[in-house]
Write a protein that holds these residues in place. Sequence first.
Motif, PDB file in Angstrom:
ATOM      1  N   PRO A 165      -1.841   0.595   1.108  1.00  0.00           N
ATOM      2  CA  PRO A 165      -1.998  -0.019  -0.221  1.00  0.00           C
ATOM      3  C   PRO A 165      -2.377   1.029  -1.259  1.00  0.00           C
ATOM      4  CG  PRO A 165      -3.826  -0.613   1.234  1.00  0.00           C
ATOM      5  CD  PRO A 165      -2.825   0.093   2.076  1.00  0.00           C
ATOM      6  N   ARG A 166      -1.674   1.008  -2.348  1.00  0.00           N
ATOM      7  CA  ARG A 166      -1.931   1.901  -3.476  1.00  0.00           C
ATOM      8  C   ARG A 166      -1.779   1.091  -4.766  1.00  0.00           C
ATOM      9  NH1 ARG A 166      -3.444   4.494   0.184  1.00  0.00           N
ATOM     10  NH2 ARG A 166      -2.841   6.608   0.838  1.00  0.00           N
ATOM     11  N   PRO A 167      -2.402   1.522  -5.857  1.00  0.00           N
ATOM     12  CA  PRO A 167      -2.164   0.839  -7.149  1.00  0.00           C
ATOM     13  C   PRO A 167      -0.680   0.837  -7.485  1.00  0.00           C
ATOM     14  CG  PRO A 167      -3.998   2.383  -7.316  1.00  0.00           C
ATOM     15  CD  PRO A 167      -3.374   2.622  -5.969  1.00  0.00           C
ATOM     16  N   SER A 168      -0.185  -0.281  -7.986  1.00  0.00           N
ATOM     17  CA  SER A 168       1.250  -0.425  -8.204  1.00  0.00           C
ATOM     18  C   SER A 168       1.794   0.588  -9.204  1.00  0.00           C
ATOM     19  CB  SER A 168       1.568  -1.845  -8.670  1.00  0.00           C
ATOM     20  OG  SER A 168       0.842  -2.152  -9.858  1.00  0.00           O
ATOM     21  N   TRP A 169       0.946   1.071 -10.115  1.00  0.00           N
ATOM     22  CA  TRP A 169       1.434   2.023 -11.111  1.00  0.00           C
ATOM     23  C   TRP A 169       1.666   3.406 -10.520  1.00  0.00           C
ATOM     24  CZ3 TRP A 169      -1.524   6.329 -11.676  1.00  0.00           C
ATOM     25  CH2 TRP A 169      -2.859   6.251 -11.296  1.00  0.00           C
ATOM     26  N   LEU A 170       1.014   3.724  -9.385  1.00  0.00           N
ATOM     27  CA  LEU A 170       1.131   5.076  -8.848  1.00  0.00           C
ATOM     28  C   LEU A 170       2.510   5.354  -8.258  1.00  0.00           C
ATOM     29  CD1 LEU A 170      -0.311   7.713  -8.451  1.00  0.00           C
ATOM     30  CD2 LEU A 170      -1.296   6.848  -6.329  1.00  0.00           C
TER      31      LEU A 170
ATOM     32  N   PHE B  53       8.799  -1.192  -5.942  1.00  0.00           N
ATOM     33  CA  PHE B  53       8.739  -2.602  -5.566  1.00  0.00           C
ATOM     34  C   PHE B  53       8.642  -2.763  -4.054  1.00  0.00           C
ATOM     35  CE2 PHE B  53      11.332  -2.159  -9.439  1.00  0.00           C
ATOM     36  CZ  PHE B  53      10.494  -2.818 -10.327  1.00  0.00           C
ATOM     37  N   VAL B  54       9.317  -1.917  -3.299  1.00  0.00           N
ATOM     38  CA  VAL B  54       9.197  -1.951  -1.845  1.00  0.00           C
ATOM     39  C   VAL B  54       7.772  -1.626  -1.427  1.00  0.00           C
ATOM     40  CG1 VAL B  54       9.942  -0.815   0.276  1.00  0.00           C
ATOM     41  CG2 VAL B  54      11.624  -1.435  -1.449  1.00  0.00           C
ATOM     42  N   TRP B  55       7.156  -0.664  -2.097  1.00  0.00           N
ATOM     43  CA  TRP B  55       5.796  -0.259  -1.747  1.00  0.00           C
ATOM     44  C   TRP B  55       4.803  -1.394  -1.988  1.00  0.00           C
ATOM     45  CZ3 TRP B  55       4.750   5.332  -1.070  1.00  0.00           C
ATOM     46  CH2 TRP B  55       3.456   5.581  -0.619  1.00  0.00           C
ATOM     47  N   SER B  56       4.909  -2.052  -3.132  1.00  0.00           N
ATOM     48  CA  SER B  56       3.915  -3.063  -3.488  1.00  0.00           C
ATOM     49  C   SER B  56       4.205  -4.438  -2.892  1.00  0.00           C
ATOM     50  CB  SER B  56       3.835  -3.191  -5.014  1.00  0.00           C
ATOM     51  OG  SER B  56       5.097  -3.547  -5.552  1.00  0.00           O
ATOM     52  N   ARG B  57       5.467  -4.742  -2.579  1.00  0.00           N
ATOM     53  CA  ARG B  57       5.811  -6.086  -2.121  1.00  0.00           C
ATOM     54  C   ARG B  57       6.149  -6.134  -0.636  1.00  0.00           C
ATOM     55  NH1 ARG B  57       7.415  -9.221  -6.612  1.00  0.00           N
ATOM     56  NH2 ARG B  57       7.570 -10.951  -5.129  1.00  0.00           N
ATOM     57  N   LEU B  58       6.856  -5.145  -0.097  1.00  0.00           N
ATOM     58  CA  LEU B  58       7.282  -5.163   1.298  1.00  0.00           C
ATOM     59  C   LEU B  58       6.402  -4.298   2.192  1.00  0.00           C
ATOM     60  CD1 LEU B  58      11.157  -5.000   0.854  1.00  0.00           C
ATOM     61  CD2 LEU B  58       9.687  -7.001   1.076  1.00  0.00           C
ATOM     62  N   SER B  59       5.801  -3.254   1.641  1.00  0.00           N
ATOM     63  CA  SER B  59       4.781  -2.441   2.324  1.00  0.00           C
ATOM     64  C   SER B  59       5.303  -1.670   3.522  1.00  0.00           C
ATOM     65  CB  SER B  59       3.596  -3.325   2.756  1.00  0.00           C
ATOM     66  OG  SER B  59       3.031  -3.970   1.644  1.00  0.00           O
TER      67      SER B  59
ATOM     68  N   ALA C 166       5.206   3.814  -9.063  1.00  0.00           N
ATOM     69  CA  ALA C 166       6.123   3.757 -10.210  1.00  0.00           C
ATOM     70  C   ALA C 166       6.088   5.073 -10.976  1.00  0.00           C
ATOM     71  CB  ALA C 166       5.744   2.590 -11.120  1.00  0.00           C
ATOM     72  N   LEU C 167       4.894   5.629 -11.158  1.00  0.00           N
ATOM     73  CA  LEU C 167       4.788   6.917 -11.845  1.00  0.00           C
ATOM     74  C   LEU C 167       5.478   8.021 -11.060  1.00  0.00           C
ATOM     75  CD1 LEU C 167       3.601   8.781 -14.046  1.00  0.00           C
ATOM     76  CD2 LEU C 167       1.517   8.922 -12.651  1.00  0.00           C
ATOM     77  N   ALA C 168       5.291   8.037  -9.737  1.00  0.00           N
ATOM     78  CA  ALA C 168       5.905   9.079  -8.918  1.00  0.00           C
ATOM     79  C   ALA C 168       7.430   9.016  -8.995  1.00  0.00           C
ATOM     80  CB  ALA C 168       5.430   8.946  -7.473  1.00  0.00           C
ATOM     81  N   CYS C 169       7.985   7.824  -8.887  1.00  0.00           N
ATOM     82  CA  CYS C 169       9.447   7.699  -8.921  1.00  0.00           C
ATOM     83  C   CYS C 169      10.004   7.995 -10.305  1.00  0.00           C
ATOM     84  CB  CYS C 169       9.851   6.293  -8.464  1.00  0.00           C
ATOM     85  SG  CYS C 169       9.445   5.938  -6.741  1.00  0.00           S
TER      86      CYS C 169
END
Length: 842
Positions: A523-528, A451-457, A530-533
Amino acid sequence: MQPFALPFVSIRVSPSASSKPARPLVGLCAAVVVGSAAGTLAAGVVGIGAWRALVAVGLAAWFVSMVTFRTRPALVRMTLFTACAATAGLRAASEALATEVLAAHQPLVCGAFEESAASLELHGRVEGCASTLILPRAVVGAGEIVALDPVNEAPLLPRGPEVGPRARSGSRGAIEVMPDEIARLATAPRTWFTPLTDGVRDLRARLAYRTHTVRDMETRALLLALLFGDTSELPLEMPDLFVRTGTFHVLAVSGMQVVLVVLLLIGPASTLLAHALGALTFGRVRASSTWFALPLVVLLVPVAGAGAPIVRSVMGAALSLVAPTVSRRRAAIVESGARSVRVRLPRRADSLSFWSLALIVECVLHPDAPLSLSVQLSYAATLGLIVGTGPFLALLRAWCGPREKVTDVTRTGHERGSISMIARLSYARLGAGALCAVAASISAVTATLPFVWSRLSEWSPWGIFATPVLAPSMTALLGLGWLRVLLGAWVIPDSVLVPCARAMTSSMRAFDVLPFTPTPLPPRPSWLPALACLATFCAVSSWARRSSSEPRSPPASRASGPLHSLGVVLTRPGGIARVAALAWVALLVPWSATPARVQIHALDVGAGTAVVLEGPGLGTWVFDAGSRDRPDVAREALGPLLRRLDPGPVGIVLSHSDRDHESALPWMVERFPPRAYAGALPAHLAERLPHGCDRIDLATGRARLPALSGGALSVELWIERGLDVEGNEGSRVLRVRAGDDEAILCGDAEDDGLRAWIRAFGGTRARLVLWPHHGSETDGIDPLLRATRPSEIWISASGDPPVHAELVRRAIVTKCTGFDGPLHIAMPDGMFPAPPDAPGGR
């Protein structure tokens, strides 16, 4: 099997097969969350009729499965969860459509406003309006119901890197409502508990007022943030300091503060009150401390600000206080030799089921909760703490090697003294506590990273260690601060509070000087992410489970350490660790290549200028970045563009020192440390620049700027200046040459400074000119046009600038960020090759 011992008897207890936890709330929670998110997102695509059909199909499937597949409970649960997901989607879609209709058709918006920490304004949200409203306190009182004329719209925040007039606008700012736009309808209806709410509000105001007796401004501001969630008095640079180090969550009253308040204050106070009641009644009344702790925990919600995070945390604290008093038992088998007896043992509360129940309640009350960043971060961090702390702790212990047991005899056979034993035990416990804190921090950070990656960047890797380091000083300031506001300055003087506050800020400044603080996330796809974590959690949990089940071999070859443990994790069967490694590689490897042509971007920042350019060999350069009327230039416009470009080395050019040209540069310097800085250098920026940064400026004349990544054929960057004066007329001009094309980016010089620049450097033919001083009227229109002969003119301004009509009358292609949005151009028209030594990627 769980072994334990009783006097003279050795027994083993195994859970009964029928008592295996199924955790149905976890599946129900997943169904409700997915349904609520889908209903909110697809409200305008999937109609209410389609959702009703899905609900009917789900209920029918559940009924059929109960009748036909009665012996297969898993299938029955699956159909039930499907019906629940469809029901949640129907409710979320209905709420979303109702909100849209209300916002589109209701001419007036109404609401009851309550006082905020600000002294002159009332802040609040009203139904049918997506923006925050600011009302004058002298006109509207707390609790009044008002109607507002929604003619004035909230100002748009900066638009990001999307190009063209249809570029999506950023979020809207606050609406400042004038007194003549307010119609008071009535006061809030008073009920039987209105005096109670008034008393609680007055208590909060009185306690917050007592913090103003602290003379040190920094300590007072931290107390207001930690105790009451009021960050309005924090110094301008302090919130960003905690954001950069990944510890801003400690300034918001949330779960961490609630747990500390319960442990430090409410727990001892409730126990003391229970003993006092027993002593006063001579033992006739023996009340549990829970009866005193629950009201105090509930009272903490309005006193601390009643924010959403504290409401969730207090609900969890209340459940944890009540859970031990609930009598529940589970079936188990006690084995003693050849005998086995079935007994019922006390049942423990399941954290994962409580977490699922809380999230279900959140989604029922607010169908759009799964899309709220606050909800995502709160519940993801809690889930990470529940499922990940143990496995990560086992991994950290494996990295650190076997712990040495503390004995009362040294290796040489001498008996240790009492002081030595106390010191060794304290050191061992401190180390164990530090490992637990780091493991918990890693779990929470990993769980919230998608969520930090996709929303706060942006993300600070040092936040994993900064939070445990900050915890002692923050705990001391929180506990002592509550004692100060409750008991007075004569119990806790300023001399006790100030060192705690200094320790908090000093430790964060120490982390702030470390590299990658913070790290901008491309920017990366939001699923990536999530998959890594998720794969990381699964790999570590699998390793910890196998390590605990395998017999430990004697430490013959003491082969331990991070590399050895990491190798063991990666070579375990199953492949989940390899999936995690590949996902992290895909996340961290740069995706963007160096452009083959010079790219120039002018962002829509209102009354200001922000231009970004990149090219082969140039690296990425930022020419001015600021605004007068839009405060979020850095986060809403400049940051998204730089993250999308995924820049390598960065340079900055500042035409002159003024807010509409430099306000976003302090934020940028902390996130993208420049390799070179050219132009005006204000003092507050000079102290933030890296030590190895090249600083370039000139009194008059021109200077060529360095290529940041190797150089390229026919690409040059020059800084030019006409007059050596301060202010607008001393503005620098940035000239970009790419092949046969030129771009001239002007500052704010429009009189003597502009004429001096024309005399010195005029007489060219420019592909592009960024018009000086945001398109204001000037007598230098003709001289500038003759000196540059531009094919295209850009104006960075809000609205319609005065010079626009004249330029259009002269049949010159003119674009303005105010109504054209962000602008973009590539130079030259054709492609030109980069030299062999120029890098092909970042």
